[in-house]
Design a protein around this motif. Structure first.
Motif, PDB file in Angstrom:
ATOM      1  N   ALA A 101      37.746   4.386 -20.477  1.00  0.00           N
ATOM      2  CA  ALA A 101      36.339   4.816 -20.358  1.00  0.00           C
ATOM      3  C   ALA A 101      35.470   3.783 -19.643  1.00  0.00           C
ATOM      4  O   ALA A 101      34.376   4.095 -19.192  1.00  0.00           O
ATOM      5  CB  ALA A 101      35.765   5.062 -21.757  1.00  0.00           C
ATOM      6  N   CYS A 102      35.948   2.556 -19.532  1.00  0.00           N
ATOM      7  CA  CYS A 102      35.095   1.468 -19.035  1.00  0.00           C
ATOM      8  C   CYS A 102      34.870   1.579 -17.520  1.00  0.00           C
ATOM      9  O   CYS A 102      35.826   1.669 -16.750  1.00  0.00           O
ATOM     10  CB  CYS A 102      35.751   0.120 -19.372  1.00  0.00           C
ATOM     11  SG  CYS A 102      34.790  -1.275 -18.765  1.00  0.00           S
ATOM     12  N   PRO A 103      33.619   1.556 -17.078  1.00  0.00           N
ATOM     13  CA  PRO A 103      33.363   1.690 -15.632  1.00  0.00           C
ATOM     14  C   PRO A 103      34.008   0.574 -14.813  1.00  0.00           C
ATOM     15  O   PRO A 103      34.389   0.809 -13.661  1.00  0.00           O
ATOM     16  CB  PRO A 103      31.834   1.625 -15.526  1.00  0.00           C
ATOM     17  CG  PRO A 103      31.334   1.174 -16.852  1.00  0.00           C
ATOM     18  CD  PRO A 103      32.376   1.479 -17.863  1.00  0.00           C
ATOM     19  N   TYR A 104      34.133  -0.607 -15.387  1.00  0.00           N
ATOM     20  CA  TYR A 104      34.776  -1.708 -14.642  1.00  0.00           C
ATOM     21  C   TYR A 104      36.260  -1.422 -14.445  1.00  0.00           C
ATOM     22  O   TYR A 104      36.840  -1.795 -13.437  1.00  0.00           O
ATOM     23  CB  TYR A 104      34.578  -3.044 -15.374  1.00  0.00           C
ATOM     24  CG  TYR A 104      33.155  -3.510 -15.287  1.00  0.00           C
ATOM     25  CD1 TYR A 104      32.708  -4.238 -14.189  1.00  0.00           C
ATOM     26  CD2 TYR A 104      32.233  -3.163 -16.267  1.00  0.00           C
ATOM     27  CE1 TYR A 104      31.384  -4.633 -14.083  1.00  0.00           C
ATOM     28  CE2 TYR A 104      30.904  -3.552 -16.163  1.00  0.00           C
ATOM     29  CZ  TYR A 104      30.492  -4.288 -15.069  1.00  0.00           C
ATOM     30  OH  TYR A 104      29.185  -4.663 -14.950  1.00  0.00           O
TER      31      TYR A 104
ATOM     32  N   CYS B 205      27.735  -6.274 -20.762  1.00  0.00           N
ATOM     33  CA  CYS B 205      27.900  -4.834 -20.548  1.00  0.00           C
ATOM     34  C   CYS B 205      26.580  -4.115 -20.307  1.00  0.00           C
ATOM     35  O   CYS B 205      26.585  -2.914 -19.981  1.00  0.00           O
ATOM     36  CB  CYS B 205      28.567  -4.202 -21.767  1.00  0.00           C
ATOM     37  SG  CYS B 205      30.225  -4.798 -22.052  1.00  0.00           S
TER      38      CYS B 205
ATOM     39  N   ILE C  87      36.299  -8.569 -20.131  1.00  0.00           N
ATOM     40  CA  ILE C  87      36.093  -7.760 -18.926  1.00  0.00           C
ATOM     41  C   ILE C  87      35.900  -8.707 -17.737  1.00  0.00           C
ATOM     42  O   ILE C  87      35.011  -9.562 -17.761  1.00  0.00           O
ATOM     43  CB  ILE C  87      34.814  -6.874 -19.031  1.00  0.00           C
ATOM     44  CG1 ILE C  87      34.690  -6.216 -20.411  1.00  0.00           C
ATOM     45  CG2 ILE C  87      34.761  -5.859 -17.897  1.00  0.00           C
ATOM     46  CD1 ILE C  87      35.655  -5.138 -20.724  1.00  0.00           C
TER      47      ILE C  87
ATOM     48  N   CYS D 113      25.513  -0.063 -21.269  1.00  0.00           N
ATOM     49  CA  CYS D 113      26.676   0.835 -21.318  1.00  0.00           C
ATOM     50  C   CYS D 113      27.221   0.968 -22.747  1.00  0.00           C
ATOM     51  O   CYS D 113      27.246   0.012 -23.500  1.00  0.00           O
ATOM     52  CB  CYS D 113      27.769   0.282 -20.386  1.00  0.00           C
ATOM     53  SG  CYS D 113      29.275   1.262 -20.410  1.00  0.00           S
ATOM     54  N   GLN D 114      27.616   2.166 -23.117  1.00  0.00           N
ATOM     55  CA  GLN D 114      28.178   2.425 -24.458  1.00  0.00           C
ATOM     56  C   GLN D 114      29.463   3.245 -24.327  1.00  0.00           C
ATOM     57  O   GLN D 114      29.927   3.829 -25.306  1.00  0.00           O
ATOM     58  CB  GLN D 114      27.197   3.283 -25.276  1.00  0.00           C
ATOM     59  CG  GLN D 114      25.820   2.719 -25.491  1.00  0.00           C
ATOM     60  CD  GLN D 114      25.704   2.011 -26.828  1.00  0.00           C
ATOM     61  OE1 GLN D 114      26.432   2.323 -27.748  1.00  0.00           O
ATOM     62  NE2 GLN D 114      24.822   1.041 -26.914  1.00  0.00           N
ATOM     63  N   SER D 115      30.010   3.340 -23.106  1.00  0.00           N
ATOM     64  CA  SER D 115      31.110   4.293 -22.851  1.00  0.00           C
ATOM     65  C   SER D 115      32.297   4.098 -23.789  1.00  0.00           C
ATOM     66  O   SER D 115      32.853   5.073 -24.292  1.00  0.00           O
ATOM     67  CB  SER D 115      31.588   4.170 -21.402  1.00  0.00           C
ATOM     68  OG  SER D 115      30.550   4.469 -20.537  1.00  0.00           O
ATOM     69  N   CYS D 116      32.701   2.847 -24.012  1.00  0.00           N
ATOM     70  CA  CYS D 116      33.892   2.638 -24.845  1.00  0.00           C
ATOM     71  C   CYS D 116      33.611   3.031 -26.298  1.00  0.00           C
ATOM     72  O   CYS D 116      34.482   3.570 -26.977  1.00  0.00           O
ATOM     73  CB  CYS D 116      34.381   1.197 -24.754  1.00  0.00           C
ATOM     74  SG  CYS D 116      33.137  -0.024 -25.160  1.00  0.00           S
TER      75      CYS D 116
ATOM     76  N   GLY E  90      33.549  -7.530 -23.741  1.00  0.00           N
ATOM     77  CA  GLY E  90      32.999  -6.181 -23.701  1.00  0.00           C
ATOM     78  C   GLY E  90      32.683  -5.684 -25.101  1.00  0.00           C
ATOM     79  O   GLY E  90      33.103  -6.288 -26.106  1.00  0.00           O
ATOM     80  N   LYS E  91      31.991  -4.561 -25.168  1.00  0.00           N
ATOM     81  CA  LYS E  91      31.667  -3.996 -26.486  1.00  0.00           C
ATOM     82  C   LYS E  91      32.922  -3.530 -27.210  1.00  0.00           C
ATOM     83  O   LYS E  91      32.925  -3.346 -28.409  1.00  0.00           O
ATOM     84  CB  LYS E  91      30.651  -2.852 -26.327  1.00  0.00           C
ATOM     85  CG  LYS E  91      29.279  -3.396 -25.925  1.00  0.00           C
ATOM     86  CD  LYS E  91      28.242  -2.326 -25.713  1.00  0.00           C
ATOM     87  CE  LYS E  91      26.969  -2.997 -25.184  1.00  0.00           C
ATOM     88  NZ  LYS E  91      26.030  -2.062 -24.576  1.00  0.00           N
ATOM     89  N   ASN E  92      34.007  -3.328 -26.459  1.00  0.00           N
ATOM     90  CA  ASN E  92      35.280  -2.965 -27.094  1.00  0.00           C
ATOM     91  C   ASN E  92      36.074  -4.211 -27.502  1.00  0.00           C
ATOM     92  O   ASN E  92      37.240  -4.125 -27.855  1.00  0.00           O
ATOM     93  CB  ASN E  92      36.135  -2.091 -26.163  1.00  0.00           C
ATOM     94  CG  ASN E  92      36.454  -2.786 -24.854  1.00  0.00           C
ATOM     95  OD1 ASN E  92      36.065  -3.944 -24.645  1.00  0.00           O
ATOM     96  ND2 ASN E  92      37.153  -2.108 -23.962  1.00  0.00           N
TER      97      ASN E  92
HETATM   98 FE1  SF4 Z   1      31.241  -2.784 -21.824  1.00  0.00          FE
HETATM   99 FE2  SF4 Z   1      30.831  -0.224 -21.098  1.00  0.00          FE
HETATM  100 FE3  SF4 Z   1      33.199  -1.433 -20.588  1.00  0.00          FE
HETATM  101 FE4  SF4 Z   1      32.505  -0.845 -23.140  1.00  0.00          FE
HETATM  102  S1  SF4 Z   1      32.883   0.643 -21.486  1.00  0.00           S
HETATM  103  S2  SF4 Z   1      33.440  -2.733 -22.402  1.00  0.00           S
HETATM  104  S3  SF4 Z   1      30.284  -1.177 -23.070  1.00  0.00           S
HETATM  105  S4  SF4 Z   1      31.173  -1.985 -19.718  1.00  0.00           S
END
Ligand code: SF4
Length: 348
Positions: free
Chosen positions: A245-248, A187, A158, A190-193, A152-154
Motif C-alpha cells: 500500500a505504501c506510495p514509496y 510519512c 522507508i 499518509c495513512q495508506s498502510c 514508516g507508520k508501519n
Molecule cells: Fe508511511 Fe504511507 Fe508508507 Fe505507511 S504507507 S509507511 S504512512 S508513506
C-alpha cells in the motif's frame, strides 16, 4: 596501528558486495531502545508465547549498547539492498489453489544478506579493520541514525530509492568514519498502510500489535484465533499488505536479478494441495533447503488449511475432509473451520 581507509572506499566496497545504500553512524548507545521495548511489553503488544519477557529484556540491554558487540567500536556501517522482484505473487486459478509468500521470502533474501555481510566483513578484516563478530544492535534505529531511511507508520524503514523493499544489515567496526545525518523526512499525512492492514495491527504510527500482525500469525505455533483466520487470506509466510500500500514502494521499478531463486516448482506461490500430502522424497527434492517453507511443519500445514478455506474452491474439500482425521488436533480444528467456510461460500 589503525588502518587508513576513507569513507568513500568503505562505500565502494559495500556497493561492490551488492549493498546499494551504505551509510555510517556513531556506535553510541541507543538509549530509547530499552524504554520503547519495555513500554510495548507493558502494553501487551508482544505475544508472550514468542519468547519470555525476561529473555527479551536481557537481549534489549545487549542490543542497546553496540560496545557489547565490539568494546573498541568507533563506527557502525549501515547497509541496505533492495530485494524487490516483479514475480506474480498469487498463482491461484479455479481448480488450482496457490499460497502467497511475502516478497522477502520468495527468494533467498536473508541467506543472501548474510552472505554479502560476511564477504564485506572478511574483506574489511583483511585490510586490518576489526569487525564485531556479532552485530547486535537495534537495526532499524541504526538505519535511522545513519540516514538510510525514516521509520514508516508501519514501523518499517522507508528509503527514498527503494521504499521498504530492503534488507537491512550492519557492521560494527573499530575505525573512525564520518557519520551521516538522519533524513529530515517522514510519512507526512499518509495513512495508506494503516488502512491496508487486514487485522488493524498498526495501532499507532510506528507501533505494531504483534499479536495481530499476519507476519507473526503465519509463523506462530498453535491455534489461530477464529476472528483473524479470514484476514490471513492465502498467505503462508508473512504478509506484504502494508508494504504494497505504501506510495514509496509502488514507485519502485528496480528489478533485482542476482538473489538466488528458491523456485523449482513455483515456490514464490506454491500450489496448496500438494503441500498437504507431500512425500518424504518430494520434500527432500524440493524443500530441504528452505527452512521457512517446510511442509512437514504443523504451522505451515495449518496455514495451508486456512488458505484453502479462504480461497473457497471446492476442489479442496476431499483433502480437508482427510485432515479432519489427522492425529494433530490443530489440523483437525482448522480443517473443520475451513470446510464450514467453504460451504458458506457455496451457499451464500
Ligand atoms: Fe508511511 Fe504511507 Fe508508507 Fe505507511 S504507507 S509507511 S504512512 S508513506
Amino acid at each position: 596501528m589503525t588502518p587508513i581507509i576513507n569513507k568513500e572506499e568503505i562505500i565502494k566496497i559495500g556497493n561492490r558486495f551488492g549493498f546499494e545504500i551504505v551509510k555510517i553512524c556513531s556506535p553510541k548507545q541507543f538509549t530509547d531502545y530499552e524504554k520503547i521495548v519495555k513500554e510495548r511489553i507493558r502494553a501487551g503488544l508482544y505475544p508472550e508465547e514468542l519468547i519470555s519477557y525476561e529473555e527479551i529484556l536481557k537481549d534489549v540491554e545487549t542490543y542497546a549498547n553496540p560496545y557489547n558487540s565490539l568494546p573498541d567500536a568507533k563506527s557502525i556501517i549501515c547497509m541496505a539492498f533492495c530485494y524487490y522482484t516483479m514475480e506474480q505473487t498469487d498463482l491461484t486459478k479455479p481448480g488450482e489453489p496457490h499460497g502467497v509468500l511475502a516478497r522477502a521470502y520468495q527468494r533467498d533474501v536473508y541467506g543472501e544478506k548474510h552472505r554479502r555481510e560476511k564477504q564485506y566483513a572478511e574483506l574489511l578484516h583483511k585490510k586490518g579493520i576489526k569487525v564485531a563478530k556479532r552485530n547486535l544492535i537495534p537495526r532499524k534505529m541504526a538505519a535511522i541514525r545513519a540516514g538510510i531511511g525514516w521509520q514508516g507508520k508501519n514501523s518499517l524503514i522507508i528509503t527514498e530509492e527503494f521504499g521498504s523493499w530492503i534488507a537491512l544489515s550492519n557492521l560494527i567496526v573499530n575505525i573512525e568514519l564520518e557519520p551521516d545525518n538522519p533524513l529530515s523526512k517522514d510519512c507526512g499525512s499518509c495513512q495508506s498502510c494503516i488502512r491496508a492492514c487486514p487485522t488493524s495491527a498498526i495501532q499507532a504510527p510506528g507501533v505494531i500489535n504483534v499479536n495481530k500482525c499476519i507476519d507473526y500469525l503465519t509463523c506462530k505455533t498453535g491455534v489461530i484465533p477464529q476472528k483473524l483466520r479470514d484476514k490471513m487470506g492465502n498467505r503462508l509466510v508473512s504478509c506484504d499488505c502494508c508494504q504494497e500500500a505504501c506510495p514509496y514502494n509502488k514507485a519502485v521499478k528496480f528489478i533485482k536479478k542476482d538473489i538466488p531463486s528458491i523456485d523449482p516448482v513455483y515456490r514464490h506461490s506454491p500450489a496448496l494441495l500438494p503441500l498437504l500430502s507431500i512425500t518424504e522424497d518430494d520434500f527432500r527434492k524440493y524443500y530441504l533447503d528452505c527452512e521457512f517453507l517446510d511442509p512437514r511443519s504443523e504451522s505451515l500445514q495449518r496455514n495451508v488449511i486456512i488458505a484453502l478455506g479462504n480461497i473457497g474452491d471446492p476442489i479442496a474439500i476431499p483433502i480437508l475432509q482427510k485432515c479432519l482425521k489427522s492425529t494433530k488436533s490443530i489440523l483437525r480444528e482448522h480443517a473443520k473451520w475451513a470446510l464450514e467456510y467453504i460451504f458458506n461460500f457455496k451457499t451464500n
